[in-house]
Design an enzyme around this catalytic site. Sequence first.
Site, short mmCIF file in Angstrom:
data_model
loop_
_atom_site.label_atom_id
_atom_site.label_comp_id
_atom_site.label_asym_id
_atom_site.label_seq_id
_atom_site.Cartn_x
_atom_site.Cartn_y
_atom_site.Cartn_z
N ARG A 169 -12.95 -8.60 7.84
CA ARG A 169 -12.01 -7.83 8.69
C ARG A 169 -12.73 -6.98 9.74
O ARG A 169 -12.10 -6.55 10.72
CB ARG A 169 -11.10 -6.95 7.82
CG ARG A 169 -9.85 -7.62 7.35
CD ARG A 169 -8.85 -7.87 8.47
NE ARG A 169 -7.92 -6.78 8.65
CZ ARG A 169 -7.78 -6.10 9.75
NH1 ARG A 169 -8.53 -6.36 10.81
NH2 ARG A 169 -6.90 -5.13 9.84
N ARG A 220 -1.23 -10.43 -3.89
CA ARG A 220 -2.22 -9.80 -3.01
C ARG A 220 -3.64 -9.94 -3.57
O ARG A 220 -4.44 -9.02 -3.49
CB ARG A 220 -1.88 -8.31 -2.80
CG ARG A 220 -0.55 -8.06 -2.12
CD ARG A 220 -0.56 -8.62 -0.71
NE ARG A 220 0.55 -8.12 0.07
CZ ARG A 220 0.45 -7.09 0.91
NH1 ARG A 220 -0.68 -6.48 1.09
NH2 ARG A 220 1.50 -6.71 1.59
N ARG A 249 -8.00 -6.05 0.75
CA ARG A 249 -8.94 -4.95 1.00
C ARG A 249 -9.74 -4.48 -0.21
O ARG A 249 -10.72 -3.78 -0.05
CB ARG A 249 -8.20 -3.76 1.60
CG ARG A 249 -7.71 -4.06 2.99
CD ARG A 249 -7.47 -2.80 3.79
NE ARG A 249 -7.40 -3.15 5.19
CZ ARG A 249 -8.44 -3.12 6.00
NH1 ARG A 249 -9.61 -2.70 5.59
NH2 ARG A 249 -8.30 -3.50 7.25
N TYR A 307 11.70 -4.88 8.26
CA TYR A 307 10.66 -4.56 9.25
C TYR A 307 11.20 -4.68 10.67
O TYR A 307 10.89 -3.88 11.55
CB TYR A 307 9.43 -5.46 9.07
CG TYR A 307 8.68 -5.16 7.79
CD1 TYR A 307 7.85 -4.05 7.71
CD2 TYR A 307 8.82 -5.96 6.66
CE1 TYR A 307 7.18 -3.74 6.54
CE2 TYR A 307 8.15 -5.67 5.48
CZ TYR A 307 7.33 -4.55 5.43
OH TYR A 307 6.69 -4.24 4.27
N ASP A 311 0.67 -13.55 6.38
CA ASP A 311 1.55 -12.41 6.10
C ASP A 311 2.99 -12.88 6.21
O ASP A 311 3.27 -13.90 6.85
CB ASP A 311 1.29 -11.26 7.08
CG ASP A 311 1.96 -9.97 6.60
OD1 ASP A 311 1.50 -9.41 5.60
OD2 ASP A 311 2.98 -9.56 7.19
O1 1CP Z 1 -3.65 -12.86 -1.46
C1 1CP Z 1 -2.64 -12.49 -0.85
O2 1CP Z 1 -1.56 -12.27 -1.41
C2 1CP Z 1 -2.80 -12.29 0.62
C3 1CP Z 1 -1.75 -12.87 1.49
C4 1CP Z 1 -0.63 -11.88 1.83
C5 1CP Z 1 0.68 -11.94 1.34
C6 1CP Z 1 1.25 -12.89 0.31
C7 1CP Z 1 -0.70 -10.81 2.74
C8 1CP Z 1 -1.89 -10.41 3.48
N1 1CP Z 1 0.56 -10.27 2.89
C9 1CP Z 1 1.41 -10.93 2.03
C10 1CP Z 1 2.84 -10.72 1.88
C11 1CP Z 1 3.44 -9.46 2.34
N2 1CP Z 1 3.22 -8.77 3.51
C12 1CP Z 1 4.49 -8.80 1.67
C13 1CP Z 1 5.09 -9.29 0.38
C14 1CP Z 1 4.23 -8.89 -0.79
C15 1CP Z 1 4.28 -7.43 -1.15
O3 1CP Z 1 5.36 -6.88 -1.31
O4 1CP Z 1 3.17 -6.88 -1.32
C16 1CP Z 1 4.86 -7.68 2.40
C17 1CP Z 1 5.93 -6.66 2.08
C18 1CP Z 1 4.06 -7.66 3.58
C19 1CP Z 1 4.10 -6.68 4.66
C20 1CP Z 1 2.76 -6.05 4.83
N3 1CP Z 1 1.74 -6.65 5.49
C21 1CP Z 1 2.31 -4.81 4.30
C22 1CP Z 1 3.13 -3.83 3.47
C23 1CP Z 1 3.66 -2.72 4.32
C24 1CP Z 1 4.70 -1.85 3.60
O5 1CP Z 1 5.89 -1.92 3.98
O6 1CP Z 1 4.32 -1.12 2.67
C25 1CP Z 1 0.96 -4.68 4.69
C26 1CP Z 1 0.03 -3.54 4.39
C27 1CP Z 1 0.63 -5.84 5.44
C28 1CP Z 1 -0.70 -6.22 6.02
C29 1CP Z 1 -1.48 -7.16 5.16
N4 1CP Z 1 -1.01 -8.39 4.81
C30 1CP Z 1 -1.96 -9.03 4.02
C31 1CP Z 1 -3.09 -8.13 3.91
C32 1CP Z 1 -4.37 -8.43 3.17
C33 1CP Z 1 -2.77 -6.96 4.60
C34 1CP Z 1 -3.68 -5.72 4.70
C35 1CP Z 1 -4.00 -5.35 6.07
C36 1CP Z 1 -5.26 -5.83 6.74
O7 1CP Z 1 -6.17 -6.48 6.21
O8 1CP Z 1 -5.35 -5.41 7.89
#
Ligand code: 1CP
Length: 345
Positions: A41, A28, A32, A152, A77
């Site tokens: 964003r 990540r 944010r 999910y 994502d």
């Molecule tokens: O630099 C990076 O890693 C950004 C790329 C990235 C990756 C590899 C994002 C962007 N998401 C992910 C993978 C991801 N998404 C995972 C596996 C990694 C982990 O466990 O952290 C998972 C579980 C998700 C699902 C997801 N998407 C969540 C978690 C929800 C939960 O169950 O707790 C969230 C908050 C998102 C949204 C998201 N995806 C990525 C970002 C930057 C965000 C934040 C939201 C936004 O900007 O609106």
Amino acid sequence: MENKPFNDTFLKACRKEAVPYIPVWYMRQAGRYQKEYRDIRKKYSFFEINENPEVCAKVTRLPVEQLGVDAAILFADIMTPIKASGIEVEIVEGKGPVIANPIRSMTDLSRFGDLHPERDLPYIAETIRLLREQLSVPLIGFAGAPFTLASYLIEGGPSKDYHKTKGFMYAQPDVWQALMDKLADIMITYLRSQIEAGAQAVQVFDSWVGAVGADDYEQYIAPTMEKIFSEIKKTGVPSIYFGSGTAHLLKIWNQLPADVLSVDWRISIDEVRALGVDKALQGNLDPSMLLAPWEMLFTRVKAILDQGKKQPGYIFNLGHGIFPEVDGNVLKKLTEWVHDYTKSN
Ligand code: 1CP
């Protein structure tokens, strides 16, 4: 843009080759906690960034330029290919992926189309091609693993206990297997298309699979993961398998055809190797430590590095992702510190 010589330290570590210093990247690393990301964003939704190659490449490059990490990870994502396969997914601010109509039966599986990457998500290959021109570090592609994606799809959004997911697995094993097969096919197609476009390594995120016991993992999940990693192996590109809270699964993971195992802070690198795990390792700083005083943080990191660098095939990373409260300056200082310490020790 960048015109530096290509830095392949991360790829060497994936292959357990000798390295001049321990390579670093952070799960990540785009998100944010960065002011620039928050500003972007304000203008675009999550999927708008994802679907616009210029913006998506810029967001992917930001942490490389700001933190000096040894790898970039494609900005997308785990739900990106799910949405492209025809399932309605929303990324809700402060929450995560939300599915309005969860998958609960065999009939629901017909809502998935086949994934044709060039037709359904052409922006991913385009972003990867742009990044390969711009980056001087390797680009990691990624996908979610079927269990974590299913969590999910079945729960309808983030969960703490995965009762519905596991209940589905126990109560409807045939539908579960059909769902695993469907997700595996989509992810294999998706990962192959990323590799063809230029991804130099791939990580499979199974963030929540630690919720499953070892026997159930072996019965309900391992065959699917075996299939995914053996397909990736054929491409010659290194693969990383990530999960959190998976200490009890590592002996099984060591038998899978993945190249690198990513572990979290609930087990030490020495303990992982003592289990007989002989793959390259990635991890395992508790991301909460990024809020600790610097002295405490680097003492902890030094202990991790001293274990990691005992054998070739080690990548420094967090045990899970960066969160919004983290200060980017701490990450920058930490990256430099890891490089300097492992160059001279
Ligand atoms: O630099 C990076 O890693 C950004 C790329 C990235 C990756 C590899 C994002 C962007 N998401 C992910 C993978 C991801 N998404 C995972 C596996 C990694 C982990 O466990 O952290 C998972 C579980 C998700 C699902 C997801 N998407 C969540 C978690 C929800 C939960 O169950 O707790 C969230 C908050 C998102 C949204 C998201 N995806 C990525 C970002 C930057 C965000 C934040 C939201 C936004 O900007 O609106």
